[in-house]
Design an enzyme around this catalytic site. Structure first.
Site, short mmCIF file in Angstrom:
data_model
loop_
_atom_site.label_atom_id
_atom_site.label_comp_id
_atom_site.label_asym_id
_atom_site.label_seq_id
_atom_site.Cartn_x
_atom_site.Cartn_y
_atom_site.Cartn_z
N ALA A 54 3.00 -4.74 -6.93
CA ALA A 54 3.63 -3.67 -6.15
C ALA A 54 5.12 -3.61 -6.40
O ALA A 54 5.70 -2.52 -6.54
CB ALA A 54 3.36 -3.89 -4.66
N PHE A 72 -5.96 -4.55 -4.26
CA PHE A 72 -5.44 -3.59 -5.24
C PHE A 72 -4.48 -4.30 -6.18
O PHE A 72 -3.49 -4.91 -5.75
CB PHE A 72 -4.74 -2.44 -4.52
N VAL A 120 -2.56 -5.10 -0.97
CA VAL A 120 -1.87 -4.71 -2.20
C VAL A 120 -1.14 -5.93 -2.74
O VAL A 120 -0.41 -6.60 -2.00
CB VAL A 120 -0.85 -3.59 -1.88
N CYS A 121 -1.34 -6.21 -4.02
CA CYS A 121 -0.68 -7.37 -4.62
C CYS A 121 0.83 -7.19 -4.63
O CYS A 121 1.34 -6.20 -5.16
CB CYS A 121 -1.16 -7.59 -6.05
N ILE A 122 1.55 -8.17 -4.09
CA ILE A 122 3.00 -8.02 -3.97
C ILE A 122 3.71 -8.00 -5.32
O ILE A 122 4.61 -7.18 -5.54
CB ILE A 122 3.59 -9.13 -3.05
#
Lengths: 130, 127
Positions: free
Chosen positions: A82, A39, A77-79
């Protein structure tokens, strides 16, 4: 076939997450493997457990969590994306001195390398976005 | 074309940039993927089509927008061994731009050649 999936848009605003979910479900039903769902951009918003959609509507986040539980899917989820958008797990919340975390079950936060790795490992990387 | 990477044969990755640099975050976050991905020793190319060619224009000034001007980062790509940059000829011409207006050297290719470049890839990420 081994698929990687990239979701680039947020839930409800855009069709991308719905289509990615339907694609993943259909691929699994046909016996294909989903190596990872990544994501990115506003797609990270698919991972908030604080979403409360109207009762007569689909619950996009819960659907992903349930699919992940049923098929041991790796939802990443891409940090960086995010952090910009206020999505965090417990350890990120602690690290950034925030008073809450909001990541839904089945999702994990990690780096963009996980997207590249999905591109390398999967037979096909399918992008859902605008 | 394929080079050997650390973990066996490298894949051909193409990043397609088709949006203007500001107004949405796609261009900036695309560049972040490229920079992270460079560590994976894959065969990387970048394509700039449509409004994406504006990402490369020299002399960007984003002060009044209060957003970061990330165009200098394109000049760092060479240090990451990312040297295959393709800009669509038709997109440049339609916007009154030429290679001389861009921050980095690119190969200017027509839409047909661009389609062939896309056809030759293993992984296409478009932003």
């Amino acid at each position: 076939m081994k698929f990687g999936i990239l979701v680039n848009e947020g839930p409800y605003t855009h069709q991308a997450s719905d289509t990615a979910y339907q694609f993943a479900k259909a691929a699994l039903a046909k016996g294909h493997e989903i190596y990872r769902v990544f994501f990115y951009h506003d797609g990270v918003n698919n991972a908030t457990r604080l979403t409360v959609p109207p009762q007569d509507d689909r619950n996009i986040v819960k659907r992903w969590s349930e699919l992940a539980a049923a098929h041991k899917l790796d939802l990443v989820v891409c940090i960086a994306a995010a952090q910009r958008r206020g999505l965090m797990d417990k350890s990120e919340a602690k690290r950034n001195a925030k008073d809450a975390d909001n990541i839904a079950p089945g999702f994990r936060i990690s780096g963009l390398g996980q997207l590249i790795e999905a591109g390398i490992q999967a037979d096909r990387l399918v992008v859902f976005g605008d | 074309m394929t080079e050997e990477g650390a973990g066996g044969a490298a894949k051909r990755f193409l990043y397609v940039n088709r949006r203007a640099p500001y107004g949405s975050i796609y261009a900036l976050e695309s560049l972040e993927v490229v920079l992270i991905g460079a560590a994976f020793e894959q065969d990387v190319s970048l394509a700039f089509i449509g409004d994406g060619v504006y990402q490369l224009v020299k002399g960007q000034d984003t002060k009044v927008l209060e957003v970061k001007n990330f165009s200098p980062a394109f000049r760092a790509l060479e240090d990451y061994d990312v040297t295959k940059l393709y800009a669509e000829k038709e997109a440049l011409e339609a916007r009154g731009l030429s290679e001389a207006d861009l921050v980095v050297p690119v190969q200017v290719v027509g839409a047909e050649r661009m389609a062939e470049i896309m056809e030759a890839q293993d992984v296409i990420l478009d932003f």
